[in-house]
Design a protein around this motif. Structure first.
Motif, PDB file in Angstrom:
ATOM      1  N   ARG A 253      26.012  23.895   0.756  1.00 22.28           N
ATOM      2  CA  ARG A 253      25.056  23.042   0.066  1.00 22.28           C
ATOM      3  C   ARG A 253      24.211  22.292   1.092  1.00 22.28           C
ATOM      4  N   ASN A 254      23.128  21.715   0.609  1.00 20.22           N
ATOM      5  CA  ASN A 254      22.156  21.127   1.509  1.00 20.22           C
ATOM      6  C   ASN A 254      22.523  19.695   1.920  1.00 20.22           C
ATOM      7  N   PHE A 255      22.783  19.526   3.181  1.00 23.14           N
ATOM      8  CA  PHE A 255      22.942  18.202   3.784  1.00 23.14           C
ATOM      9  C   PHE A 255      21.872  18.124   4.864  1.00 23.14           C
ATOM     10  N   VAL A 256      20.788  17.403   4.568  1.00 26.77           N
ATOM     11  CA  VAL A 256      19.595  17.457   5.401  1.00 26.77           C
ATOM     12  C   VAL A 256      19.786  16.654   6.684  1.00 26.77           C
ATOM     13  N   LEU A 257      19.488  17.305   7.793  1.00 28.64           N
ATOM     14  CA  LEU A 257      19.498  16.679   9.108  1.00 28.64           C
ATOM     15  C   LEU A 257      18.073  16.656   9.645  1.00 28.64           C
ATOM     16  N   SER A 258      17.690  15.571  10.287  1.00 26.81           N
ATOM     17  CA  SER A 258      16.340  15.456  10.830  1.00 26.81           C
ATOM     18  C   SER A 258      16.377  15.457  12.351  1.00 26.81           C
ATOM     19  N   VAL A 259      15.380  16.092  12.955  1.00 26.86           N
ATOM     20  CA  VAL A 259      15.265  16.161  14.411  1.00 26.86           C
ATOM     21  C   VAL A 259      13.817  15.869  14.776  1.00 26.86           C
ATOM     22  N   LEU A 260      13.618  15.007  15.781  1.00 28.61           N
ATOM     23  CA  LEU A 260      12.275  14.634  16.208  1.00 28.61           C
ATOM     24  C   LEU A 260      12.013  15.127  17.627  1.00 28.61           C
TER      25      LEU A 260
ATOM     26  N   CYS B  79      12.761  12.503  22.392  1.00 28.73           N
ATOM     27  CA  CYS B  79      12.640  13.934  22.103  1.00 28.73           C
ATOM     28  C   CYS B  79      14.014  14.587  22.174  1.00 28.73           C
ATOM     29  N   ALA B  80      14.355  15.353  21.133  1.00 29.86           N
ATOM     30  CA  ALA B  80      15.686  15.957  21.030  1.00 29.86           C
ATOM     31  C   ALA B  80      15.866  17.156  21.936  1.00 29.86           C
ATOM     32  N   SER B  81      14.792  17.618  22.540  1.00 27.79           N
ATOM     33  CA  SER B  81      14.886  18.781  23.415  1.00 27.79           C
ATOM     34  C   SER B  81      15.344  18.348  24.805  1.00 27.79           C
ATOM     35  N   VAL B  82      16.425  18.967  25.264  1.00 27.26           N
ATOM     36  CA  VAL B  82      16.951  18.672  26.602  1.00 27.26           C
ATOM     37  C   VAL B  82      16.319  19.656  27.584  1.00 27.26           C
ATOM     38  N   PRO B  83      15.813  19.210  28.735  1.00 27.49           N
ATOM     39  CA  PRO B  83      15.983  17.880  29.320  1.00 27.49           C
ATOM     40  C   PRO B  83      14.778  16.968  29.139  1.00 27.49           C
ATOM     41  N   CYS B  84      13.940  17.171  28.140  1.00 26.59           N
ATOM     42  CA  CYS B  84      12.717  16.386  27.994  1.00 26.59           C
ATOM     43  C   CYS B  84      13.030  14.904  27.780  1.00 26.59           C
TER      44      CYS B  84
ATOM     45  N   TRP C  80      13.936  23.978  21.401  1.00 26.59           N
ATOM     46  CA  TRP C  80      15.205  23.563  20.785  1.00 26.59           C
ATOM     47  C   TRP C  80      15.683  24.613  19.791  1.00 26.59           C
ATOM     48  N   PHE C  81      14.792  25.123  18.956  1.00 26.10           N
ATOM     49  CA  PHE C  81      15.185  26.127  17.958  1.00 26.10           C
ATOM     50  C   PHE C  81      15.608  27.432  18.627  1.00 26.10           C
ATOM     51  N   GLN C  82      15.054  27.726  19.754  1.00 19.90           N
ATOM     52  CA  GLN C  82      15.432  28.939  20.467  1.00 19.90           C
ATOM     53  C   GLN C  82      16.916  28.937  20.807  1.00 19.90           C
ATOM     54  N   TYR C  83      17.452  27.753  21.135  1.00 21.55           N
ATOM     55  CA  TYR C  83      18.862  27.645  21.523  1.00 21.55           C
ATOM     56  C   TYR C  83      19.781  27.277  20.365  1.00 21.55           C
ATOM     57  N   ASN C  84      19.228  26.824  19.232  1.00 23.14           N
ATOM     58  CA  ASN C  84      20.068  26.350  18.123  1.00 23.14           C
ATOM     59  C   ASN C  84      19.867  27.122  16.823  1.00 23.14           C
ATOM     60  N   CYS C  85      19.129  28.217  16.869  1.00 22.30           N
ATOM     61  CA  CYS C  85      18.828  28.955  15.636  1.00 22.30           C
ATOM     62  C   CYS C  85      20.065  29.586  15.005  1.00 22.30           C
ATOM     63  N   ASP C  86      21.125  29.805  15.784  1.00 23.06           N
ATOM     64  CA  ASP C  86      22.339  30.376  15.219  1.00 23.06           C
ATOM     65  C   ASP C  86      23.170  29.335  14.472  1.00 23.06           C
ATOM     66  N   THR C  87      22.941  28.069  14.772  1.00 24.22           N
ATOM     67  CA  THR C  87      23.728  26.988  14.163  1.00 24.22           C
ATOM     68  C   THR C  87      23.016  26.347  12.987  1.00 24.22           C
ATOM     69  N   TYR C  88      21.699  26.179  13.108  1.00 27.50           N
ATOM     70  CA  TYR C  88      20.937  25.443  12.097  1.00 27.50           C
ATOM     71  C   TYR C  88      19.884  26.324  11.428  1.00 27.50           C
ATOM     72  N   GLU C  89      19.718  26.065  10.150  1.00 32.75           N
ATOM     73  CA  GLU C  89      18.678  26.741   9.351  1.00 32.75           C
ATOM     74  C   GLU C  89      17.557  25.738   9.095  1.00 32.75           C
ATOM     75  N   GLU C  90      16.321  26.139   9.363  1.00 29.57           N
ATOM     76  CA  GLU C  90      15.188  25.238   9.204  1.00 29.57           C
ATOM     77  C   GLU C  90      14.786  25.134   7.738  1.00 29.57           C
ATOM     78  N   LEU C  91      14.440  23.930   7.305  1.00 27.60           N
ATOM     79  CA  LEU C  91      14.030  23.669   5.933  1.00 27.60           C
ATOM     80  C   LEU C  91      12.550  23.305   5.881  1.00 27.60           C
ATOM     81  N   ALA C  92      11.868  23.785   4.877  1.00 24.91           N
ATOM     82  CA  ALA C  92      10.450  23.491   4.724  1.00 24.91           C
ATOM     83  C   ALA C  92      10.247  22.069   4.217  1.00 24.91           C
TER      84      ALA C  92
END
Length: 368
Positions: A334-341, A309-314, A351-363
């Motif tokens: 441009r779109n360079f897709v990154l995946s997070v599990l 799980c990518a969420s720290v400290p889980c 995780w998005f609460q702390y990283n929403c300023d850096t990453y944009e979520e894709l549908a």
């Protein structure tokens, strides 16, 4: 012979068609190193493995050796073995007896599969198998706990690398450029891994796991060209991302994949919990092989988690079910897709609460 306590024989570049007979006889057991590079040697005689049992270094690079006898296992003192630029198609299972081996060089051969016994080389630090015909890497290699450098470039049939290899405790350098990788691991050993060369001319890669983002150098022209080149194999789970015009490859082990935006808060399945509990006890691979388990269970235990799980400290292990998020860096035009599990919607939201300023979520969606 040269050099005080270290006896070295330099017999390279002499057009030998066979191992020279001068190596036989009195005193051969005192030889530490032999260089037989760039000759015309086809085979290794039986006497060589008896007479040279004390050998520590053997260089046979640049010959015409097409097979290695089982007797190679007798060279139990060997620390370095260089068989690069020969015509080998396989290695014998007895290579696992070379317990002192620290460096194994096999570049430029025709090897399509490494023996499972290679996992018995606990002192192996360097494995180079570039320019071969590998189609897979045995999971047993993950038992080589001293491995530091793993070079697999230019194996066009290589489509994936076991995730366990990226978590070896000493791994520093791994490269697999100009292969045909369809996916990369979602978690790595971040403590020691300093160089991961995996993106150059692996045109079938569809996205980059967030764990490997620091090693990625986006080639947008190549990414767009994938629309023409990628033919997704049926052995992978496919995801459609609205931001890119091609399907993304994910491990087939992920049976249940949820989108955090509509995932319910449900408990983990019993199977996932069982995998997690057994994995934490660190079962030996050979023990798993001896138990007559269904293939789906044996594979899960041998290959280990698909991700954590990518969420720290889980950091909970992920085996067959995950919450998936696809993102891109907001600074990229441009779109360079990154995946997070993630193991749950709760962890994904955190995780998005702390990283929403850096990453944009894709549908994304699972294609019919």
């Amino acid at each position: 012979m040269e050099g005080g306590f270290r006896s070295i024989m330099h017999l390279s570049y002499r057009d030998y068609c066979a191992i020279p007979e001068e190596l036989r006889g009195t005193g051969s057991g005192e030889i530490d190193e032999i260089y037989l590079k760039e000759n015309l040697i086809h085979t290794l005689p039986d006497w060589f493995f008896v007479e040279m049992a004390h050998l520590r270094f053997l260089c046979l690079a640049g010959n015409m050796i097409d097979s290695l006898p089982n007797q190679v296992g007798r060279l139990e003192c060997l620390e370095t073995l260089d068989l690069s630029e020969n015509v080998l198609h396989r290695l014998p299972h007895t290579v696992g007896r070379l317990k002192r081996l620290t460096k194994l060089l096999l570049n430029g051969n025709y090897i399509n599969q490494l023996p499972a016994e290679i996992g018995q080389l606990r002192k192996l630090e360097v494995l180079e198998i570039r320019k071969n015909r590998l189609t897979n890497i045995p999971i047993q290699l993950s038992q080589c706990v001293s491995l530091e450098d793993l070079l697999m470039d230019d194996n066009p049939g290589l489509v994936s690398i076991p995730t366990r290899l990226f978590n070896l405790p000493c791994l520093t350098y791994v490269s697999a450029e100009r292969c045909n990788l369809f996916q990369l691991p979602s978690y790595i050993n971040t403590t020691t891994l300093s160089f991961a060369l995996l993106f150059s001319n692996n045109l079938s890669l569809t996205h980059c796991p967030l764990a490997l983002e620091r090693f990625a150098q986006p080639d947008y022209d190549a990414i767009e060209d994938k629309v023409k080149r990628i033919k997704n194999p049926p052995c992978y789970r496919h995801i459609r991302c609205n931001a890119v015009p091609y399907l993304l490859n994910f491990p087939s082990e992920l049976v249940h994949v949820s989108d955090r935006r509509n995932a319910g808060i449900t408990p983990n399945s019993l199977l996932a919990a069982t995998f997690r509990a057994v994995s934490r006890s660190r079962p030996r691979l050979d023990s798993v092989e001896k138990v007559d388990l269904p293939q789906c269970l044996a594979n899960g235990l041998m290959r280990g988690p698909v991700a954590y799980c990518a969420s720290v400290p889980c950091g909970k292990e992920i085996f067959i079910e995950a919450v998936l998020a696809l993102v891109k860096r907001k600074e990229y035009a441009r779109n360079f897709v990154l995946s997070v599990l993630f193991c749950s919607k709760l962890c994904a939201d955190r995780w998005f609460q702390y990283n929403c300023d850096t990453y944009e979520e894709l549908a994304w969606e699972i294609p019919n």
